[in-house]
Design a protein around this motif. Structure first.
Motif, mmCIF file in Angstrom:
data_model
loop_
_atom_site.group_PDB
_atom_site.id
_atom_site.type_symbol
_atom_site.label_atom_id
_atom_site.label_comp_id
_atom_site.label_asym_id
_atom_site.label_seq_id
_atom_site.Cartn_x
_atom_site.Cartn_y
_atom_site.Cartn_z
ATOM 1 N N ALA A 177 1.396 -15.350 -13.472
ATOM 2 C CA ALA A 177 2.776 -15.481 -13.797
ATOM 3 C C ALA A 177 3.031 -17.092 -14.204
ATOM 4 C CB ALA A 177 3.595 -15.350 -12.773
ATOM 5 N N LYS A 178 2.214 -17.811 -13.731
ATOM 6 C CA LYS A 178 2.368 -19.399 -14.076
ATOM 7 C C LYS A 178 1.658 -19.688 -15.365
ATOM 8 C CE LYS A 178 0.749 -24.044 -12.318
ATOM 9 N NZ LYS A 178 1.253 -24.565 -13.792
ATOM 10 N N ALA A 179 0.537 -19.044 -15.577
ATOM 11 C CA ALA A 179 0.223 -19.105 -17.024
ATOM 12 C C ALA A 179 1.197 -18.672 -18.026
ATOM 13 C CB ALA A 179 -1.265 -18.394 -17.149
ATOM 14 N N SER A 180 1.655 -17.241 -17.797
ATOM 15 C CA SER A 180 2.712 -16.752 -18.772
ATOM 16 C C SER A 180 3.945 -17.694 -18.848
ATOM 17 C CB SER A 180 3.184 -15.439 -17.986
ATOM 18 O OG SER A 180 2.162 -14.734 -18.245
ATOM 19 N N LEU A 181 4.448 -18.240 -17.706
ATOM 20 C CA LEU A 181 5.414 -19.314 -17.881
ATOM 21 C C LEU A 181 5.326 -20.377 -18.543
ATOM 22 C CD1 LEU A 181 7.020 -18.758 -14.201
ATOM 23 C CD2 LEU A 181 8.024 -17.819 -16.442
ATOM 24 N N ASP A 182 4.146 -21.128 -18.317
ATOM 25 C CA ASP A 182 3.532 -22.182 -18.946
ATOM 26 C C ASP A 182 3.536 -21.912 -20.460
ATOM 27 O OD1 ASP A 182 3.676 -23.891 -16.820
ATOM 28 O OD2 ASP A 182 1.733 -23.894 -16.283
ATOM 29 N N VAL A 183 2.853 -20.891 -20.853
ATOM 30 C CA VAL A 183 2.619 -20.466 -22.448
ATOM 31 C C VAL A 183 4.174 -20.352 -23.000
ATOM 32 C CG1 VAL A 183 1.885 -18.743 -24.034
ATOM 33 C CG2 VAL A 183 0.538 -19.566 -21.827
ATOM 34 N N ALA A 184 5.041 -19.654 -22.074
ATOM 35 C CA ALA A 184 6.487 -19.555 -22.763
ATOM 36 C C ALA A 184 7.320 -20.950 -23.062
ATOM 37 C CB ALA A 184 7.244 -18.701 -21.734
ATOM 38 N N LYS A 185 6.986 -21.959 -22.173
ATOM 39 C CA LYS A 185 7.604 -23.400 -22.393
ATOM 40 C C LYS A 185 6.973 -23.671 -23.629
ATOM 41 C CE LYS A 185 7.780 -24.059 -17.420
ATOM 42 N NZ LYS A 185 7.197 -24.745 -16.226
ATOM 43 N N ARG A 215 14.314 -17.298 -27.436
ATOM 44 C CA ARG A 215 15.405 -16.968 -26.290
ATOM 45 C C ARG A 215 14.848 -16.214 -25.210
ATOM 46 N NH1 ARG A 215 17.097 -14.302 -30.922
ATOM 47 N NH2 ARG A 215 17.394 -12.004 -30.570
ATOM 48 N N TRP A 216 14.230 -15.073 -25.416
ATOM 49 C CA TRP A 216 13.499 -14.483 -24.085
ATOM 50 C C TRP A 216 12.748 -15.192 -23.414
ATOM 51 C CZ3 TRP A 216 15.629 -10.612 -21.766
ATOM 52 C CH2 TRP A 216 16.486 -9.645 -22.290
ATOM 53 N N LYS A 217 12.018 -16.348 -24.043
ATOM 54 C CA LYS A 217 11.078 -17.144 -23.185
ATOM 55 C C LYS A 217 11.816 -17.932 -22.270
ATOM 56 C CE LYS A 217 8.084 -15.855 -26.569
ATOM 57 N NZ LYS A 217 7.317 -14.785 -26.318
ATOM 58 N N TYR A 218 12.889 -18.441 -22.751
ATOM 59 C CA TYR A 218 13.874 -19.463 -22.145
ATOM 60 C C TYR A 218 14.350 -18.556 -20.832
ATOM 61 C CZ TYR A 218 13.701 -23.486 -24.914
ATOM 62 O OH TYR A 218 13.287 -24.445 -26.028
ATOM 63 N N TYR A 219 15.048 -16.954 -21.253
ATOM 64 C CA TYR A 219 15.359 -16.276 -20.153
ATOM 65 C C TYR A 219 14.099 -16.208 -19.032
ATOM 66 C CZ TYR A 219 16.872 -12.129 -17.559
ATOM 67 O OH TYR A 219 17.068 -11.221 -16.610
ATOM 68 N N ILE A 252 11.817 -15.192 -9.699
ATOM 69 C CA ILE A 252 11.283 -13.782 -10.043
ATOM 70 C C ILE A 252 10.226 -13.882 -11.083
ATOM 71 C CG2 ILE A 252 12.051 -11.762 -11.493
ATOM 72 C CD1 ILE A 252 14.870 -11.835 -10.203
ATOM 73 N N LEU A 253 9.030 -13.589 -10.846
ATOM 74 C CA LEU A 253 7.924 -13.550 -11.750
ATOM 75 C C LEU A 253 8.237 -12.788 -13.137
ATOM 76 C CD1 LEU A 253 4.914 -13.138 -9.439
ATOM 77 C CD2 LEU A 253 5.906 -15.026 -9.742
ATOM 78 N N PRO A 254 7.851 -13.244 -14.417
ATOM 79 C CA PRO A 254 7.879 -12.698 -15.512
ATOM 80 C C PRO A 254 7.304 -11.336 -15.557
ATOM 81 C CG PRO A 254 6.572 -14.294 -15.701
ATOM 82 C CD PRO A 254 6.943 -14.490 -14.556
ATOM 83 N N PRO A 255 7.630 -10.341 -16.342
ATOM 84 C CA PRO A 255 6.744 -9.067 -16.547
ATOM 85 C C PRO A 255 5.536 -9.437 -17.302
ATOM 86 C CG PRO A 255 8.523 -9.323 -18.127
ATOM 87 C CD PRO A 255 8.712 -10.388 -17.292
#
Length: 407
Positions: free
Chosen positions: A329-337, A385-389, A399-402
């Motif tokens: 989840a952390k990797a996904s969020l950092d990549v989303a940023k 915009r979904w990354k920011y969401y 809440i962890l991303p899917p």
């Protein structure tokens, strides 16, 4: 519209001379040398929509398409940040060439997670020999992007595929085309279809105004026979924590970060050319403060994207040894940023290049618009915009991303 059918059959013996890279440093050095070569005719390729068959052949022959193959199978298995830097480098030179290997690396990551030992031995060996994977994932005629109609069925002799795919980036240059299919039980598989398969038709009908030479056309399957050893289960790749999603997305972020850096560098070159007094010893009061201000803003944004890209790569590497729900989840969020930030930065930087170049920015022969066109088309791949969401949902609600390919 051009149709390519049963051309350039997969023959790994043909690629026995493909170079084998052994380290991150060697990969980066080879990439820099090759990127300089590709830069020479990049504007002309874009203007004439000349498909880069020779460049992609040189790209894979250099060994760069095999850099993610695990060491135990003979590859370099380079650091994620090395892959990101290489994709960014080529994307700055030619956005299309930078994007073409993205699905190849994605298919290799699916293989790493879900392939059998025999499948890994076979397919990794082909890639080390110089084989290229394309993709046939998306479909154009379904009601939603999540729906798939391309069917894998079994007859008395073998498995066959029937269906049609679009946005098949890299398929025209590929020796295998990893194809997303479903079976009668609605299970999903990635089938590594050989280019020379009977019943397979490739159509060069991609007409985007940017990323013009990615080979992202149509692939049609008419009773295409496939063997069981080329079929890898796909729908389970996200049922447990894996890096398939973050790794796929960091490559997309790398494309936009590379375009942004190239646009900034070309802006500096053009502004200096148009206003030579910037580098002279005249008093600062004589300089154009608004131009300098705009350059400063873009420089900060580009550097921020590069820092976020490096941080995301570190998060992926940290999760590699023991993937968990939390570190994935952390990797996904950092990549989303970085994916969200680089999208905006690439668009701003490439637009400012045209603006600050003045009237010269509108000259087609100079090709200054190619960076904006490439960034604009690539940014439509999946919405920022979904990354920011999902970033906001985690910050606010923890809440962890899917787990999925777009995260």
């Amino acid at each position: 519209m051009t149709s390519f059918q049963n051309i350039q059959p997969l023959n790994t013996q043909q690629y026995a001379k493909a170079h084998i890279l052994r380290s991150d440093q060697e990969a980066l050095e080879v990439a820099h040398d090759l990127a300089e070569q590709f830069k020479l005719n990049a504007i002309e390729r874009d203007a004439k929509r000349t498909l880069p068959f020779n460049e992609i052949e040189a790209f894979s022959q250099s060994g760069l398409w095999a850099i993610t193959v695990p060491k135990e199978y003979g590859g370099a298995d380079v650091d994620t940040f090395t892959v990101a830097q290489i994709i960014a480098l080529f994307s700055g030179v030619d956005g299309s060439i930078g994007q073409i290997p993205q699905n190849h690396f994605y298919a290799l990551e699916v293989l790493r997670n879900n392939g059998s030992e025999a499948q890994k031995q076979k397919l990794y060996a082909e890639v080390l020999a110089g084989a290229r994977f394309g993709n046939a994932l998306a479909e154009f005629k379904t009601k939603t992007a999540a729906q798939k109609q391309t069917l894998l069925s079994q007859n008395t002799e073998s498995f066959v595929i029937n269906g049609e795919k679009f946005y098949c980036t890299g398929s025209l240059f590929a020796h295998r085309i990893p194809t997303l299919v479903k079976d009668e039980q609605d299970r999903e598989f990635l089938v590594y279809v050989s280019r020379d398969s009977e019943g397979l038709t490739l159509i060069d009908n991609w007409t985007g105004f940017g990323q013009k030479t990615t080979g992202s056309g149509t692939v049609k399957f008419n009773n295409v026979p496939v063997t069981e050893d080329d079929i890898v289960r796909f729908d389970t790749v996200f049922s447990s924590p894996t890096l398939v999603g973050p790794f796929a997305q960091i490559l997309h972020a790398s494309i936009e970060t590379g375009i942004a850096r190239a646009a900034l560098e070309e802006t500096l070159e053009r502004v200096r050319l148009a206003r030579p007094w910037i580098d002279s010893n005249v008093e600062s009061a004589e300089l154009d403060p608004l131009t300098i201000y705009e350059i400063g803003r873009i420089a900060v944004d580009v550097r921020a994207s590069e820092v976020l890209l490096k941080q995301a790569a570190r998060s992926i590497e940290a999760a590699k040894p023991h993937p968990t729900a939390e570190n994935i989840a952390k990797a996904s969020l950092d990549v989303a940023k970085v994916r969200a930030h680089s999208t905006e930065t690439a668009l701003k930087a490439s637009s400012k290049l045209i603006e600050l170049a003045g009237s010269r920015g509108s000259q087609q022969k100079d090709g200054l618009d190619r960076h904006w066109r490439n960034a604009r088309v690539h940014s439509l791949h999946d919405a920022a915009r979904w990354k920011y969401y999902f970033i906001g949902n985690f910050e606010l609600n923890h809440i962890l991303p899917p787990r999925r390919g777009t995260l």
